[in-house]
Design a protein around this motif. Sequence first.
Motif, PDB file in Angstrom:
ATOM      1  N   ASP A 286      97.131  41.916  90.109  1.00 25.60           N
ATOM      2  CA  ASP A 286      95.883  41.778  90.872  1.00 25.60           C
ATOM      3  C   ASP A 286      96.109  42.086  92.347  1.00 25.60           C
ATOM      4  OD1 ASP A 286      94.546  41.051  88.573  1.00 25.60           O
ATOM      5  OD2 ASP A 286      94.572  38.889  89.016  1.00 25.60           O
ATOM      6  N   ASP A 287      97.211  41.588  92.911  1.00 28.05           N
ATOM      7  CA  ASP A 287      97.516  41.847  94.321  1.00 28.05           C
ATOM      8  C   ASP A 287      97.745  43.330  94.567  1.00 28.05           C
ATOM      9  OD1 ASP A 287      97.305  39.146  94.746  1.00 28.05           O
ATOM     10  OD2 ASP A 287      99.476  38.795  94.940  1.00 28.05           O
ATOM     11  N   THR A 288      98.445  43.995  93.654  1.00 28.12           N
ATOM     12  CA  THR A 288      98.691  45.428  93.783  1.00 28.12           C
ATOM     13  C   THR A 288      97.376  46.192  93.700  1.00 28.12           C
ATOM     14  OG1 THR A 288     100.875  45.172  92.824  1.00 28.12           O
ATOM     15  CG2 THR A 288      99.941  47.392  92.816  1.00 28.12           C
ATOM     16  N   TRP A 289      96.523  45.800  92.786  1.00 30.24           N
ATOM     17  CA  TRP A 289      95.227  46.452  92.646  1.00 30.24           C
ATOM     18  C   TRP A 289      94.410  46.317  93.933  1.00 30.24           C
ATOM     19  CZ3 TRP A 289      92.732  50.133  90.613  1.00 30.24           C
ATOM     20  CH2 TRP A 289      91.340  50.176  90.641  1.00 30.24           C
ATOM     21  N   GLU A 290      94.461  45.146  94.556  1.00 29.47           N
ATOM     22  CA  GLU A 290      93.736  44.936  95.814  1.00 29.47           C
ATOM     23  C   GLU A 290      94.205  45.917  96.882  1.00 29.47           C
ATOM     24  OE1 GLU A 290      91.099  43.005  96.719  1.00 29.47           O
ATOM     25  OE2 GLU A 290      90.938  42.558  94.589  1.00 29.47           O
TER      26      GLU A 290
ATOM     27  N   VAL B 215      95.310  49.026  96.405  1.00 27.48           N
ATOM     28  CA  VAL B 215      95.008  50.433  96.125  1.00 27.48           C
ATOM     29  C   VAL B 215      93.584  50.691  95.638  1.00 27.48           C
ATOM     30  CG1 VAL B 215      97.413  50.969  95.625  1.00 27.48           C
ATOM     31  CG2 VAL B 215      95.879  50.337  93.751  1.00 27.48           C
ATOM     32  N   LYS B 216      92.804  49.678  95.391  1.00 27.31           N
ATOM     33  CA  LYS B 216      91.492  49.886  94.773  1.00 27.31           C
ATOM     34  C   LYS B 216      90.547  50.697  95.642  1.00 27.31           C
ATOM     35  CE  LYS B 216      89.107  45.735  96.219  1.00 27.31           C
ATOM     36  NZ  LYS B 216      88.422  44.547  95.827  1.00 27.31           N
ATOM     37  N   ASP B 217      90.677  50.611  96.961  1.00 30.72           N
ATOM     38  CA  ASP B 217      89.772  51.342  97.852  1.00 30.72           C
ATOM     39  C   ASP B 217      90.337  52.683  98.312  1.00 30.72           C
ATOM     40  OD1 ASP B 217      87.886  49.293  97.724  1.00 30.72           O
ATOM     41  OD2 ASP B 217      88.874  48.190  99.339  1.00 30.72           O
TER      42      ASP B 217
ATOM     43  N   GLU C  72      90.999  56.375  98.468  1.00 32.63           N
ATOM     44  CA  GLU C  72      90.298  57.599  98.046  1.00 32.63           C
ATOM     45  C   GLU C  72      91.184  58.783  98.355  1.00 32.63           C
ATOM     46  OE1 GLU C  72      87.239  58.147  96.658  1.00 32.63           O
ATOM     47  OE2 GLU C  72      86.912  55.998  96.453  1.00 32.63           O
TER      48      GLU C  72
END
Length: 70
Positions: free
Chosen positions: A58-62, A64-66, A68
């Motif tokens: 979850d922390d890793t996703w936070e 890279v999620k934005d 572009e």
Amino acid sequence: MDSNNFKSIALNISTYDKLKHLSLHRFEMPHSMAKVAAFLINKAYDLFEKMRREKEADDTWELVKDFEPN
């Protein structure tokens, strides 16, 4: 006892009594208190590690999620 493979810990009487009760009554047949303690600790550790890995994901996703790509 082989001190490379086994270690002792001190338990208070209340915890010792609970562990003894579990070793006699939790499973279909009685098991040693050491085996029951190892089983419960391994289950708790597996759950701890699973939750840690999920949090890291979850922390890793936070991070890279934005992102572009250009």
